[in-house]
Scaffold this active site. Structure first.
Site, short mmCIF file in Angstrom:
data_model
loop_
_atom_site.label_atom_id
_atom_site.label_comp_id
_atom_site.label_asym_id
_atom_site.label_seq_id
_atom_site.Cartn_x
_atom_site.Cartn_y
_atom_site.Cartn_z
N HIS A 56 0.84 -1.19 0.00
CA HIS A 56 0.00 0.00 0.00
C HIS A 56 0.89 1.26 0.00
O HIS A 56 2.11 1.16 0.17
CB HIS A 56 -0.94 0.00 1.21
CG HIS A 56 -0.26 0.01 2.53
ND1 HIS A 56 -0.20 -1.08 3.37
CD2 HIS A 56 0.43 0.98 3.16
CE1 HIS A 56 0.49 -0.78 4.45
NE2 HIS A 56 0.89 0.46 4.35
P1 TYD Z 1 -1.52 -2.79 7.52
O1 TYD Z 1 -1.02 -1.40 7.74
O2 TYD Z 1 -2.17 -3.09 6.20
O3 TYD Z 1 -0.33 -3.82 7.74
P2 TYD Z 1 0.94 -4.17 6.82
O4 TYD Z 1 1.29 -2.97 6.02
O5 TYD Z 1 1.98 -4.53 7.77
O6 TYD Z 1 0.59 -5.33 5.98
O7 TYD Z 1 -2.48 -3.17 8.72
C1 TYD Z 1 -2.96 -4.46 8.88
C2 TYD Z 1 -4.22 -4.40 9.76
O8 TYD Z 1 -3.89 -3.89 11.04
C3 TYD Z 1 -5.29 -3.50 9.18
O9 TYD Z 1 -6.55 -4.14 9.40
C4 TYD Z 1 -5.23 -2.26 10.01
C5 TYD Z 1 -4.66 -2.74 11.33
N1 TYD Z 1 -3.80 -1.72 11.95
C6 TYD Z 1 -4.28 -0.97 12.99
O10 TYD Z 1 -5.44 -1.13 13.45
N2 TYD Z 1 -3.48 -0.02 13.56
C7 TYD Z 1 -2.21 0.22 13.11
O11 TYD Z 1 -1.51 1.10 13.65
C8 TYD Z 1 -1.73 -0.56 12.01
C9 TYD Z 1 -0.35 -0.34 11.46
C10 TYD Z 1 -2.55 -1.51 11.47
#
Ligand code: TYD
Length: 141
Positions: A56
């Protein structure tokens, strides 16, 4: 050979070594971290080197990523150029400004990815679709 990507830079934290065993590295907001830190999160318990995280970009969030244990590979893409970095040095971070597509993969066992972020979690700040990301980038030029 790295390609020039705007909004990206390496951040090297000091390594404090005082004769005792162990090293201290320090991150300070608005000093060696170029923003006020509102959120810290870490990713761990990665069970497979086939796992992929990230995938993303953020519209406005700034982050600094560290690999505080183990190693992984980071791919950073500004919509024109793509770079790949081996993250395996606890005091060497990567600053990611807004609008950089990033992917993390090839995690070692016991890898811990630590992230300092400039804002609270906000799903509306995410662009999770690569073609949407590209059209945002093209609009900006
Ligand atoms: P995401 O940022 O997509 O993780 P990555 O980039 O590591 O794959 O987040 C994964 C899930 O966690 C998504 O449902 C949102 C949640 N999340 C939070 O609730 N708070 C946060 O600070 C982060 C980073 C993620």
């Amino acid at each position: 050979m790295y390609k020039e990507i705007e909004g990206f830079k390496f951040i090297e934290l000091p390594r404090i070594i005082d004769g005792r065993d162990g090293i201290i590295s320090v991150a300070e907001q608005n000093r060696n971290i170029p923003f006020s830190i509102k959120r810290v999160y870490y990713i761990y318990d990665l069970k497979s080197d086939l796992s992929v995280r990230g995938m993303h970009a953020h519209k406005s969030l700034e982050q600094v990523l560290f690999c505080v244990n183990g190693r992984f590979e980071l791919i950073v893409d500004d919509g024109y150029n793509k770079n790949q970095f081996k993250m395996d040095t606890p005091n060497l971070g990567i600053y990611l400004g807004p609008m950089l597509w990033h992917e993390m993969r090839k995690f070692s066992e016991n890898c811990i990815l630590l992230v300092l972020a400039s804002d609270y979690f906000n799903e509306d700040d995410y662009i999770r679709d690569y073609s949407e990301f590209l059209s945002f980038i093209r609009q900006k030029r």
